[in-house]
Design a protein around this motif. Structure first.
Motif, short mmCIF file in Angstrom:
data_model
loop_
_atom_site.label_atom_id
_atom_site.label_comp_id
_atom_site.label_asym_id
_atom_site.label_seq_id
_atom_site.Cartn_x
_atom_site.Cartn_y
_atom_site.Cartn_z
N VAL A 13 48.84 34.88 33.78
CA VAL A 13 49.21 34.79 35.21
C VAL A 13 47.85 35.33 35.83
O VAL A 13 47.81 36.28 36.04
N LYS A 14 47.29 34.27 36.52
CA LYS A 14 45.88 34.75 37.04
C LYS A 14 46.02 34.89 38.72
O LYS A 14 46.65 34.00 39.56
N LEU A 15 45.67 36.00 39.30
CA LEU A 15 45.45 36.03 40.73
C LEU A 15 43.91 35.71 41.30
O LEU A 15 43.02 36.47 40.57
N ALA A 16 43.77 34.83 42.04
CA ALA A 16 42.24 34.64 42.25
C ALA A 16 42.12 34.43 43.94
O ALA A 16 43.12 34.03 44.83
N ARG A 17 41.08 34.54 44.44
CA ARG A 17 40.73 34.25 46.11
C ARG A 17 39.80 33.07 46.02
O ARG A 17 39.00 32.86 45.11
N ALA A 18 40.00 32.46 47.30
CA ALA A 18 38.85 31.28 47.43
C ALA A 18 38.61 31.33 48.95
O ALA A 18 39.40 31.89 49.72
N CYS A 20 48.05 32.23 43.05
CA CYS A 20 48.60 32.49 41.73
C CYS A 20 48.88 31.24 40.65
O CYS A 20 49.29 30.23 41.22
N VAL A 21 48.03 31.28 39.71
CA VAL A 21 48.31 30.33 38.97
C VAL A 21 48.74 30.60 37.57
O VAL A 21 48.01 31.59 36.84
N GLY A 22 49.91 30.31 36.97
CA GLY A 22 50.29 30.69 35.64
C GLY A 22 49.84 29.77 34.47
O GLY A 22 49.07 28.85 34.70
N ALA A 25 52.08 26.82 40.51
CA ALA A 25 51.05 27.61 41.21
C ALA A 25 51.70 27.98 42.60
O ALA A 25 52.45 27.47 43.17
N GLY A 26 51.17 28.92 43.45
CA GLY A 26 51.27 29.14 44.88
C GLY A 26 50.06 29.75 45.41
O GLY A 26 49.27 30.32 44.86
N MET A 86 54.04 24.90 44.19
CA MET A 86 54.24 23.82 43.46
C MET A 86 54.76 24.38 42.06
O MET A 86 54.42 25.47 41.46
N SER A 87 55.59 23.22 41.39
CA SER A 87 56.00 23.63 40.12
C SER A 87 55.70 22.39 39.15
O SER A 87 56.25 21.36 39.59
#
Length: 162
Positions: free
Chosen positions: A56-61, A82-84, A90-91, A117-118
């Motif tokens: 489960v990754k947290l990132a910025r853009a 957040c992408v799992g 993701a969210g 989204m799921s």
């Protein structure tokens, strides 16, 4: 007899509209609800994840947009996502400052995004003008924006009051 045209705003002695009970400035003109549609281009620069636990990754853009149509503007958007480990789940949240003209009125305003989204089919995106973030001729702007992608082209539908 029926009255034609936009509804009148009737102010009570306390500065509140008697029709909707919202507070109004004594000299304020009534607002008009508007809906506009246009296109935008976006360039997104993702950063490497700053946190990763069990996939489960947290990132910025950071992104830059150019809006065309009744909203003729540029913007910078700062996103955290957040992408799992499950594909298509993701969210994200984002803040975006928009600079330019809206139906010919110059100024800036800020949009706040909340997207989820799921893989199981759920999808929700809320984009709203942050209250009291408008400047210049866009001071007092309120509204919500829908974003859609059709055949690779990004579109916005912006419902607003000014």
């Amino acid at each position: 007899r029926a009255r034609r045209g936009p509804p009148l705003v009737a102010l009570s002695g306390r500065g509140r509209c008697r029709v909707c009970s919202r507070r109004r400035d004594a000299g304020a003109l009534p607002t008009k609800a508007m809906k506009i549609t246009g296109t935008f281009e976006i360039s997104l620069q993702p950063e490497p994840p700053f946190d990763d636990e069990a996939g489960v990754k947290l990132a910025r853009a950071r992104g830059e947009k150019t809006f065309t149509g009744p909203l003729s503007a540029t913007s910078v958007v700062h996103m955290t996502s957040c992408v799992g480990p499950i594909p298509k789940s993701a969210g994200y949240v984002a803040i975006e400052r928009v600079r330019g003209s809206l139906d010919g009125k110059q100024g800036t305003f800020v949009l706040q995004h909340l997207g989820v989204m799921s893989e199981r089919g759920g999808r929700r995106l809320e984009v709203s003008v942050v209250p009291d973030s408008g400047t210049g001729a866009l001071a007092g702007l309120r509204g919500t924006m829908e974003i859609r992608i059709e055949a690779g082209q990004h579109y916005y539908d912006f419902d607003y009051e000014l």
